[in-house]
Write an enzyme that holds these catalytic residues in place. Structure first.
Site, PDB file in Angstrom:
ATOM      1  N   LYS A   4      36.607  32.879  24.360  1.00 50.56           N
ATOM      2  CA  LYS A   4      35.919  32.986  25.659  1.00 50.56           C
ATOM      3  C   LYS A   4      34.911  34.137  25.639  1.00 50.56           C
ATOM      4  O   LYS A   4      33.757  33.974  26.045  1.00 50.56           O
ATOM      5  CB  LYS A   4      36.959  33.221  26.763  1.00 50.56           C
ATOM      6  N   ASN A   5      35.341  35.291  25.163  1.00 49.74           N
ATOM      7  CA  ASN A   5      34.474  36.465  25.244  1.00 49.74           C
ATOM      8  C   ASN A   5      33.323  36.446  24.248  1.00 49.74           C
ATOM      9  O   ASN A   5      32.436  37.290  24.313  1.00 49.74           O
ATOM     10  CB  ASN A   5      35.295  37.757  25.068  1.00 49.74           C
ATOM     11  N   ASP A  20      43.078  44.034  26.061  1.00 54.25           N
ATOM     12  CA  ASP A  20      43.385  42.666  26.489  1.00 54.25           C
ATOM     13  C   ASP A  20      44.725  42.158  25.930  1.00 54.25           C
ATOM     14  O   ASP A  20      45.142  41.046  26.261  1.00 54.25           O
ATOM     15  CB  ASP A  20      42.261  41.708  26.082  1.00 54.25           C
ATOM     16  N   ARG A  38      35.003  49.432  36.615  1.00 50.68           N
ATOM     17  CA  ARG A  38      34.113  48.725  35.690  1.00 50.68           C
ATOM     18  C   ARG A  38      32.641  48.764  36.092  1.00 50.68           C
ATOM     19  O   ARG A  38      32.038  47.736  36.411  1.00 50.68           O
ATOM     20  CB  ARG A  38      34.572  47.272  35.518  1.00 50.68           C
ATOM     21  N   ARG A  84      41.263  30.912  33.876  1.00 51.45           N
ATOM     22  CA  ARG A  84      39.981  31.520  33.505  1.00 51.45           C
ATOM     23  C   ARG A  84      39.903  31.724  31.993  1.00 51.45           C
ATOM     24  O   ARG A  84      38.812  31.771  31.438  1.00 51.45           O
ATOM     25  CB  ARG A  84      39.828  32.894  34.169  1.00 51.45           C
ATOM     26  N   CYS A 100      36.796  45.242  40.169  1.00 53.86           N
ATOM     27  CA  CYS A 100      37.681  44.102  39.969  1.00 53.86           C
ATOM     28  C   CYS A 100      39.090  44.645  39.867  1.00 53.86           C
ATOM     29  O   CYS A 100      39.285  45.856  39.859  1.00 53.86           O
ATOM     30  CB  CYS A 100      37.290  43.299  38.745  1.00 53.86           C
TER      31      CYS A 100
END
Ligand code: UD1
Length: 422
Positions: free
Chosen positions: A22-23, A307, A123, A399, A118
């Site tokens: 995803k990233n 993560d 951030r 997500r 968030c």
């Protein structure tokens, strides 16, 4: 809204295939904005975050099409018209701010909503803006928007980051590829996803060297052409499933997982008593003995990934002894702790330090997902717990984890998606 119901206590066994990262896919899809024509991206995971970016690119005038089973996404930029990324799109996903660099580079103008805070911390995007200003952009913040202009184009410069930022490095790389002259990004983030973006930009005709180290050099070129590129496997998805296998004392081959992207996580897993074998197909993970305590400190790549902190914490909840986890990247990333405690975990938190004292077992409970990786850690806890765990607010999981229910079920997990209360 939907929830997951997980029945714990089943050993995971078999083979799982890792999806595209995803990233990596997110910045690479925004890089399409730098070229005119149809870009083809393969191995793009089918995730809500990718769909969110697709909507934003469509709003800007691109045509975005996905071919389901092939995991192929085509982004045709020939209809690009708008240079504004409105709040409604950006608020759904912070990575939307990655359209700023490419739009400014290509059109000399961009208006992008500020992403705001968030759940896992403030951030800010100060490093993105400071860097773009160094390349000659005029930047104003007004009415919650970043207004950036470079009427005469951007020009190369030396940019020193105050801290390694993944998104900041990516935005700056994409801005600098069409600038006149040479840009040096000093103190750049070294994540594999940054390197992957540079690979794609170079395929498009850019001239970038040093990506994957802390100094990236970009020689500006006049124009880029659309690429055809397959995205690298997701190291965080792979790591999450590796932790799941370890938790259940299982034995699973993760097809496609790359050890070269997962060094510090694998080192800690081995310290925790897990057996890891790199094979031609991927990574085989197995645990037979006890889970051993391990101390962890998150850090930018090649350090232990923030993560993976929540998922590793779940594993250490069942270790024979005490582990200390220090979260150094985000200031508010222990929201899973309270939920794990509800399942019987023994964890105490002081500032950025969490002390985890291993317990003999966790017990199923209703728990609330708060962000993407925290949600994953709760699913993992459910797999290891006795009885039923219900994970609420799983939209966070959607997500970032493609087909998590079918993937986990294919290796024996008892997990299902059920309708929940709104
Ligand atoms: C990316 C990842 C995210 C991961 C994070 C850290 C994507 C889409 N997301 O997020 O999953 O958790 O890297 O590995 O790739 N910071 C500033 N000023 C800035 C930018 C960042 O102070 O201008 C701070 C952040 O608040 C944070 C740290 O730097 O404390 C790292 O953030 P960054 O690397 O930018 O994370 P993201 O790119 O947002």
């Amino acid at each position: 809204m939907e929830n997951f119901v997980v029945e714990g206590g089943v050993r995971l066994e078999g083979t799982l295939t890792v999806s595209g990262a995803k990233n990596a896919a997110l910045p690479i899809m925004t890089a399409a904005l730098l070229a005119d024509g149809e870009c083809v991206f393969r191995n793009v995971p089918d995730l809500n975050d990718i769909a969110t970016l697709g909507k934003l690119l469509s709003h800007l005038g691109c045509t975005v099409k996905r071919d389901g089973p092939a995991h192929r996404v085509r982004v045709d930029t020939s209809g690009l018209g708008d240079v504004e990324a409105p709040y409604d799109h950006v608020k759904r996903m912070r990575a939307s701010v990655l359209v700023l660099g490419p739009m400014l580079a290509r059109f000399g103008r961009a208006r992008v909503s500020l992403p705001g805070g968030c759940a896992i911390g403030a951030r800010p995007v100060d490093q993105h803006l400071k860097g773009l200003a160094k390349l000659g952009a005029e930047i104003e913040l007004a009415e919650g928007y970043i207004e950036a202009r470079a009427p005469g184009g951007l020009w190369g410069a030396e940019v020193h980051f105050d801290l390694p930022t993944v998104g900041g490095t990516e935005n700056l790389m994409m801005a600098a590829v069409l600038a006149s002259g040479r840009t040096m990004l000093v103190g750049a983030a070294r994540e594999p996803e940054v390197e992957e973006l540079a690979t794609v930009l170079n395929k498009m005709g850019a001239n970038i060297s040093g990506a994957g180290t802390d100094v990236v050099t970009i020689e500006g070129v006049k124009e880029l052409h659309p690429p055809d590129h397959a995205i690298i496997p997701d190291r965080i998805e792979a790591g999450t499933y590796m932790a799941a296998v370890a938790l259940t004392g299982g034995d699973v081959l993760l097809k496609g997982a790359r050890v070269d992207h997962m060094g510090s996580f694998i080192d800690r897993l081995v310290e925790a008593g897990v057996t890891i074998d790199a094979t031609a197909e991927g990574i085989r993970v197995k645990r037979e003995g006890d889970i051993l305590p391990v101390d962890i400190r998150t850090a930018p790549y090649p350090g232990f990934p923030t993560d993976m902190q929540a998922q590793m914490m779940t594993l250490l909840c069942l270790a024979r002894g005490r582990s200390v986890i220090e979260e150094k990247v985000f200031e508010n990333r222990f929201m899973h702790v309270a939920e794990l405690q509800r399942m019987g975990a023994k964890i105490s938190v002081r500032g950025s330090l969490a002390t985890v004292t291993g317990v003999d077992g966790l017990s199923g409970a209703k728990v609330m997902a708060t962000d993407l990786r925290a949600s994953a850690s709760l699913v993992l806890a459910g797999l290891a717990a006795s009885g039923l765990t219900e994970v609420l607010r799983i939209y966070h999981i959607d997500r970032g984890y493609e087909d998590i229910v079918s993937k986990l079920s294919s290796v024996g997990a008892r997990i299902k998606r059920v309708p929940g209360m709104a």
